[in-house]
Scaffold this motif. Structure first.
Motif, PDB file in Angstrom:
ATOM      1  N   LEU A 247       9.910 -13.785  -0.785  1.00  0.00           N
ATOM      2  CA  LEU A 247       9.932 -15.033  -1.551  1.00  0.00           C
ATOM      3  C   LEU A 247       8.592 -15.277  -2.220  1.00  0.00           C
ATOM      4  N   GLY A 248       7.509 -15.002  -1.486  1.00  0.00           N
ATOM      5  CA  GLY A 248       6.179 -15.210  -2.066  1.00  0.00           C
ATOM      6  C   GLY A 248       5.825 -14.132  -3.074  1.00  0.00           C
ATOM      7  N   GLY A 249       6.567 -13.046  -3.099  1.00  0.00           N
ATOM      8  CA  GLY A 249       6.221 -11.927  -3.978  1.00  0.00           C
ATOM      9  C   GLY A 249       5.639 -10.830  -3.136  1.00  0.00           C
ATOM     10  N   ILE A 250       6.406  -9.777  -2.894  1.00  0.00           N
ATOM     11  CA  ILE A 250       5.941  -8.760  -1.947  1.00  0.00           C
ATOM     12  C   ILE A 250       4.754  -8.022  -2.546  1.00  0.00           C
ATOM     13  N   GLY A 251       3.753  -7.797  -1.727  1.00  0.00           N
ATOM     14  CA  GLY A 251       2.511  -7.208  -2.196  1.00  0.00           C
ATOM     15  C   GLY A 251       1.440  -8.254  -2.433  1.00  0.00           C
ATOM     16  N   SER A 252       1.829  -9.526  -2.503  1.00  0.00           N
ATOM     17  CA  SER A 252       0.855 -10.580  -2.772  1.00  0.00           C
ATOM     18  C   SER A 252       0.503 -11.317  -1.479  1.00  0.00           C
ATOM     19  N   LEU A 253      -0.795 -11.344  -1.137  1.00  0.00           N
ATOM     20  CA  LEU A 253      -1.180 -11.955   0.126  1.00  0.00           C
ATOM     21  C   LEU A 253      -1.057 -13.478   0.123  1.00  0.00           C
ATOM     22  N   PRO A 254      -1.555 -14.180  -0.921  1.00  0.00           N
ATOM     23  CA  PRO A 254      -1.303 -15.631  -0.922  1.00  0.00           C
ATOM     24  C   PRO A 254       0.193 -15.922  -0.947  1.00  0.00           C
ATOM     25  N   GLY A 255       0.949 -15.023  -1.610  1.00  0.00           N
ATOM     26  CA  GLY A 255       2.393 -15.189  -1.671  1.00  0.00           C
ATOM     27  C   GLY A 255       3.020 -15.164  -0.298  1.00  0.00           C
ATOM     28  N   ALA A 256       2.523 -14.269   0.581  1.00  0.00           N
ATOM     29  CA  ALA A 256       3.096 -14.180   1.922  1.00  0.00           C
ATOM     30  C   ALA A 256       2.910 -15.494   2.671  1.00  0.00           C
ATOM     31  N   VAL A 257       1.695 -16.090   2.541  1.00  0.00           N
ATOM     32  CA  VAL A 257       1.434 -17.339   3.237  1.00  0.00           C
ATOM     33  C   VAL A 257       2.292 -18.459   2.648  1.00  0.00           C
TER      34      VAL A 257
ATOM     35  N   ARG B  99      17.755  -1.437  -5.833  1.00  0.00           N
ATOM     36  CA  ARG B  99      17.725  -0.048  -5.418  1.00  0.00           C
ATOM     37  C   ARG B  99      16.949   0.113  -4.134  1.00  0.00           C
ATOM     38  N   GLY B 100      17.153   1.259  -3.526  1.00  0.00           N
ATOM     39  CA  GLY B 100      16.330   1.688  -2.400  1.00  0.00           C
ATOM     40  C   GLY B 100      16.210   0.656  -1.304  1.00  0.00           C
ATOM     41  N   ASP B 101      14.977   0.350  -0.941  1.00  0.00           N
ATOM     42  CA  ASP B 101      14.721  -0.540   0.186  1.00  0.00           C
ATOM     43  C   ASP B 101      15.291  -1.931  -0.039  1.00  0.00           C
ATOM     44  N   TYR B 102      15.170  -2.427  -1.266  1.00  0.00           N
ATOM     45  CA  TYR B 102      15.638  -3.789  -1.531  1.00  0.00           C
ATOM     46  C   TYR B 102      17.132  -3.890  -1.303  1.00  0.00           C
ATOM     47  N   LEU B 103      17.862  -2.886  -1.798  1.00  0.00           N
ATOM     48  CA  LEU B 103      19.304  -2.865  -1.588  1.00  0.00           C
ATOM     49  C   LEU B 103      19.602  -2.883  -0.093  1.00  0.00           C
ATOM     50  N   ALA B 104      18.860  -2.071   0.656  1.00  0.00           N
ATOM     51  CA  ALA B 104      19.076  -1.999   2.099  1.00  0.00           C
ATOM     52  C   ALA B 104      18.915  -3.372   2.737  1.00  0.00           C
TER      53      ALA B 104
ATOM     54  N   PHE C 259      11.361  12.035   1.143  1.00  0.00           N
ATOM     55  CA  PHE C 259      12.131  11.168   0.254  1.00  0.00           C
ATOM     56  C   PHE C 259      12.067   9.727   0.730  1.00  0.00           C
ATOM     57  N   ARG C 260      12.363   8.794  -0.139  1.00  0.00           N
ATOM     58  CA  ARG C 260      11.930   7.428   0.058  1.00  0.00           C
ATOM     59  C   ARG C 260      12.589   6.730   1.247  1.00  0.00           C
ATOM     60  N   LEU C 261      13.804   7.131   1.568  1.00  0.00           N
ATOM     61  CA  LEU C 261      14.481   6.417   2.640  1.00  0.00           C
ATOM     62  C   LEU C 261      14.050   6.897   4.018  1.00  0.00           C
ATOM     63  N   ALA C 262      13.412   8.075   4.092  1.00  0.00           N
ATOM     64  CA  ALA C 262      13.056   8.630   5.393  1.00  0.00           C
ATOM     65  C   ALA C 262      12.178   7.684   6.225  1.00  0.00           C
ATOM     66  N   PRO C 263      11.079   7.132   5.664  1.00  0.00           N
ATOM     67  CA  PRO C 263      10.282   6.224   6.495  1.00  0.00           C
ATOM     68  C   PRO C 263      11.048   4.973   6.914  1.00  0.00           C
ATOM     69  N   LEU C 264      11.920   4.484   6.051  1.00  0.00           N
ATOM     70  CA  LEU C 264      12.686   3.281   6.400  1.00  0.00           C
ATOM     71  C   LEU C 264      13.574   3.574   7.607  1.00  0.00           C
TER      72      LEU C 264
ATOM     73  N   ILE D  24       0.808  -1.215   0.000  1.00  0.00           N
ATOM     74  CA  ILE D  24       0.000   0.000   0.000  1.00  0.00           C
ATOM     75  C   ILE D  24       0.841   1.265   0.000  1.00  0.00           C
ATOM     76  N   ILE D  25       1.962   1.303   0.760  1.00  0.00           N
ATOM     77  CA  ILE D  25       2.760   2.533   0.713  1.00  0.00           C
ATOM     78  C   ILE D  25       4.186   2.297   0.261  1.00  0.00           C
ATOM     79  N   GLY D  26       4.501   1.082  -0.197  1.00  0.00           N
ATOM     80  CA  GLY D  26       5.827   0.838  -0.750  1.00  0.00           C
ATOM     81  C   GLY D  26       6.948   1.039   0.236  1.00  0.00           C
ATOM     82  N   MET D  27       6.699   0.645   1.476  1.00  0.00           N
ATOM     83  CA  MET D  27       7.716   0.867   2.511  1.00  0.00           C
ATOM     84  C   MET D  27       7.961  -0.434   3.259  1.00  0.00           C
ATOM     85  N   VAL D  28       9.220  -0.696   3.577  1.00  0.00           N
ATOM     86  CA  VAL D  28       9.538  -1.860   4.405  1.00  0.00           C
ATOM     87  C   VAL D  28       9.339  -1.439   5.851  1.00  0.00           C
TER      88      VAL D  28
END
Lengths: 305, 457
Positions: A245-255, B208-213, A100-105, A31-35
């Motif tokens: 491994l399951g594909g990030i963003g995919s719910l069945p993938g997570a399981v 890149r970005g998060d994945y690289l991290a 910027f993208r790294l700030a939330p991480l 949803i927000i592209g953040m780890v």
């Protein structure tokens, strides 16, 4: 053969726990592209919340029935862990959306350090042995002195995971919240234009992820019988590996990823080397991200210029 | 507080009422968060059973702190709001002033041991030079090394401590197995770490970005786990001890006749080595800084910064992104290796415990909070974060308030994590967020924070 069967049973149990945590990672990333680096520590926090309420109910209040106690603990742990996740998102992540993208991480890494140290300071650094729960086993087969066993806890873990996944699948697929969530995942700005409350949807995503992590926390506590303030990092990274491994963003993938990681970890420990089991998981993480960044069930990411 | 509450009455909503309302909300939230983690502590009793110890006063503190904090925040922001100018001009830093400031800072650093001796005396100076001076300088050096990778090239590395570990273990193993001295081990450790940087850089070139991290984090953990488990070589958790200390042109710092003190005919003191180590790490850190500043003006440095701003544009302009990334990794790793080598020689003992993910996070925090790419910002961040957490050990008077069981040092990582979040929320670009361009027309104008877009790719 019996040995393998036993390891598969253990692996699926462990994998269910990883899968539950992995959903939290995968939904937030979707949803927000953040780890959400602090998710592992939210999970750890939930194990402590569950432990404290369990002790409170059984020791202080003297509740006799274990089943009722566990049920109350589950509800309370889910509620309070969700509150933590909501507060974390509100205070540490939301002000940084659009930065910027790294700030939330980096904020999430800070949160992760804060949470694990908060638990260390308030609860002490030592391992907490939990009274054994549902330790009875069913012997499935016994041959040549080696028996395959299935404990009640393992049944409980797999059943609870299955039921929750069904409920969760229903929420995402059939309710308006799930629709809002999927809309935000596809295009947040368009969803906002069409009247979806994006902030609320993102908050709820964190809350749902944390609630599932709290279930995983309770199951983890029952399964291992010991909790520690440091238990957030490694299970967190493993669950993240499962999500990737399951594909990030995919719910069945997570399981699916969770189950695979659980199986790989158990089989690796059983047949190769228990010392290097974490190396195996971390290597899978690196190899997947490098060679198969969209995972098993994920959609390939299109790079737009 | 009363003055602040009565003054801004002309504002639209009464700030006091709003502050009280929001403070109440914060207090309620704090209560929900604090129960049960703060309220009930799990302790083992004599028969190894867990029992609960109620500590509700902690919840009281948390709730009170949240209420007052929110109230004061609302009052302060509503009081300050009308006075704030619309667009804050970038803090234009005259070039001359910056130069004078850095020379002054350098002089202060060079004189630091003398000042510490003069102020704290012989017994007190050990603490100030070793715990503060050397410790902070190690982190400044690590921060500057990581700054090449994160700040200049825009590659987020969460496994930087792996190269620090490679440097430290290279020094320890080379010294133990081949009997090399510290001064031979130091360059070798740097070269080996740089080699590892290239080796680990290769597979992650596409990320890149998060994945690289995350992948660098995985590599860092793998190296640590190998160090733990490869017992025949690394001695596992027990670590390696007896690493030779640095010598002064062959003169060891001991009380023997061939030692440093005897050679110069002065009385032996363990302080000599500590002061010497201070100058060694100061020199290493300054070399790191100097190399970084020079590299920024070379084509490779410009390529790094271009890569940080836009990788696709870089490729379109014919910059070899593979080489650019690998050199950034190698340079950063090499400086990490130097720092690791120094660390091993300073401690005389290393174990995998020193190279956990937490160290990576601390170094990354220093590099990012200081303002990525800004050398002076990194130095300030290291001094504040490491110095600040070290000072917590010194706050003995807090024990008199909270009782003797209270140990401020155990709160250092807690505050560290909190500081990371707060600085990010308050200033996402770091403390020193403007920077001086390395190439310009006529005059160098500092680039404002919102014009700098690092690591967004």
């Amino acid at each position: 053969m019996e040995y393998l069967l036993q390891q598969i049973i253990n692996g699926v149990t462990l994998g269910s726990i990883y899968g539950l945590i992995a959903i939290g990672y995968t939904m937030v990333f979707g949803i927000i592209g953040m780890v959400n680096f602090a998710h592992g520590d939210v999970f750890m926090l939930s194990t402590f919340i569950a432990l404290i309420f369990l002790l409170l109910l059984t020791q202080v209040l003297g509740l006799g029935s274990l089943a009722i106690a566990l049920f109350i603990v589950l509800i309370l742990a889910m509620l309070l862990t969700s509150l933590w996740a909501w507060a974390i998102e509100r205070l540490a992540y939301r002000p940084l959306r659009g930065s910027f993208r790294l700030a939330p991480l980096i904020s999430a890494i800070g949160m992760s350090i804060f949470l694990s140290n908060l638990v260390q300071v308030t609860q002490g650094p030592r391992n907490k042995p939990v009274p054994s729960i549902l330790g009875e086993v069913i012997t499935l087969s016994e041959r040549e002195g080696y028996s395959v066993t299935l404990s009640y806890r393992q049944i409980l873990i797999v059943v609870v995971t299955g039921v929750l996944l069904l409920a969760f699948w229903y929420i995402v697929q059939k309710t308006s919240l799930g629709r809002a969530q999927r809309a935000c995942e596809q295009d947040r700005r368009m969803a906002a234009l069409l009247g979806v409350d994006v902030d609320r949807t993102i908050s709820l995503t964190f809350v749902i992820g944390a609630a599932l992590a709290a279930v995983a926390g309770l199951l983890f506590m029952i399964y291992y019988g010991v909790v520690n303030f440091n238990d957030g990092f490694v299970p967190g990274v493993k669950a993240f590996t499962a999500a990737v491994l399951g594909g990030i963003g995919s719910l069945p993938g997570a399981v699916l990823g969770g189950l695979l990681i659980g199986l790989i970890e158990t089989l690796w420990s059983a047949y190769f080397s228990i010392d290097y089991k974490d190396v195996a998981t971390f290597s899978i993480l690196a190899v997947t991200l490098v060679f198969l960044p969209s995972g098993l069930l994920g959609k390939p990411e299109v790079e737009k210029v | 507080m009363a003055a602040a509450a009565t003054e801004p009455r002309s504002l639209p909503a009464n700030p006091l009422a709003r502050g009280l309302k929001e403070g109440l909300g914060a207090a309620l939230l704090a209560f929900g968060l604090a129960v049960p983690i703060l309220a009930l502590r799990t302790e083992q009793n004599i028969s190894n059973q867990l029992v609960l110890q109620p500590r509700w006063h902690y919840v009281g503190f948390a709730v009170l702190a949240a209420f007052l904090g929110r109230l004061l925040f609302v009052l302060a922001t509503s009081a300050a709001a009308p006075r704030r100018p619309k667009a804050a001009a970038p803090a234009a830093f005259p070039a001359g002033a910056a130069r004078a400031l850095s020379i002054l800072g350098l002089l202060l650093l060079l004189l630091y041991p003398v000042l510490a001796l003069a102020i704290a005396g012989r017994a007190g100076a050990v603490k100030w030079i070793d715990n503060f001076g050397v410790q902070i300088l190690i982190y400044i050096m690590l921060g500057w090394g990581l700054n090449i990778v994160v700040g200049l090239a825009g590659l987020l590395d969460l496994g930087y401590v792996a190269f620090y570990a490679v440097g430290a273990y290279s020094t320890a193993l080379l010294a133990q197995n081949f009997g090399l001295s510290f001064w031979l081990c130091l360059p070798l450790a740097g070269i080996l770490a740089a080699f590892w940087g290239i080796l680990l850089g290769f597979p992650v070139l596409r990320l890149r970005g998060d994945y690289l991290a995350i992948v660098t984090l995985a590599f860092g953990e793998i190296i640590r786990l190998v160090l733990i488990n490869w017992v025949p070589v690394t001695n596992g958790y027990a670590g390696i001890s007896g690493i030779p200390r640095p010598t002064f042109f062959g003169l060891p710092f001991n009380a023997s006749d061939s030692g440093f003190a005897a050679f110069f005919g002065i009385e032996f003191s363990p302080l000599h080595r500590i002061i010497f180590l201070f100058y060694v790490i100061l020199a290493l850190a300054l070399i790191t800084n100097w190399v970084t500043l020079r590299l920024r003006r070379l084509p490779i440095g410009r390529a790094w910064e271009a890569l940080r701003e836009d990788e696709i544009a870089c490729r379109a302009l014919g910059i070899n992104t593979t080489n650019t990334k690998l050199t950034a990794f190698a340079m950063g790793a090499g400086f990490g290796g130097f720092a690791g080598s120094f660390f091993a020689a300073r401690q005389g003992f290393i174990s995998p415990e020193s190279f956990t993910f937490m160290e990576s996070a601390v170094v990354l925090a220093i590099a990012v909070l200081g303002g990525m790419g800004s050398q002076i910002g990194v130095a300030i961040a290291a001094a504040v974060m490491i110095g600040g957490t070290e000072i917590l050990r010194e706050l003995e008077w807090l024990k008199q308030i909270f009782g003797s069981a209270f140990d401020p040092a155990q709160y250092r990582m807690l505050l560290f994590g909190l500081a990371m979040v707060l600085v990010m929320v308050w200033k996402p670009r770091g403390l020193v967020s403007f920077r001086r361009p390395s190439i310009f027309l006529r005059e160098a104008r500092p680039v404002r924070a919102d014009m700098v877009k690092e690591g967004s790719g």
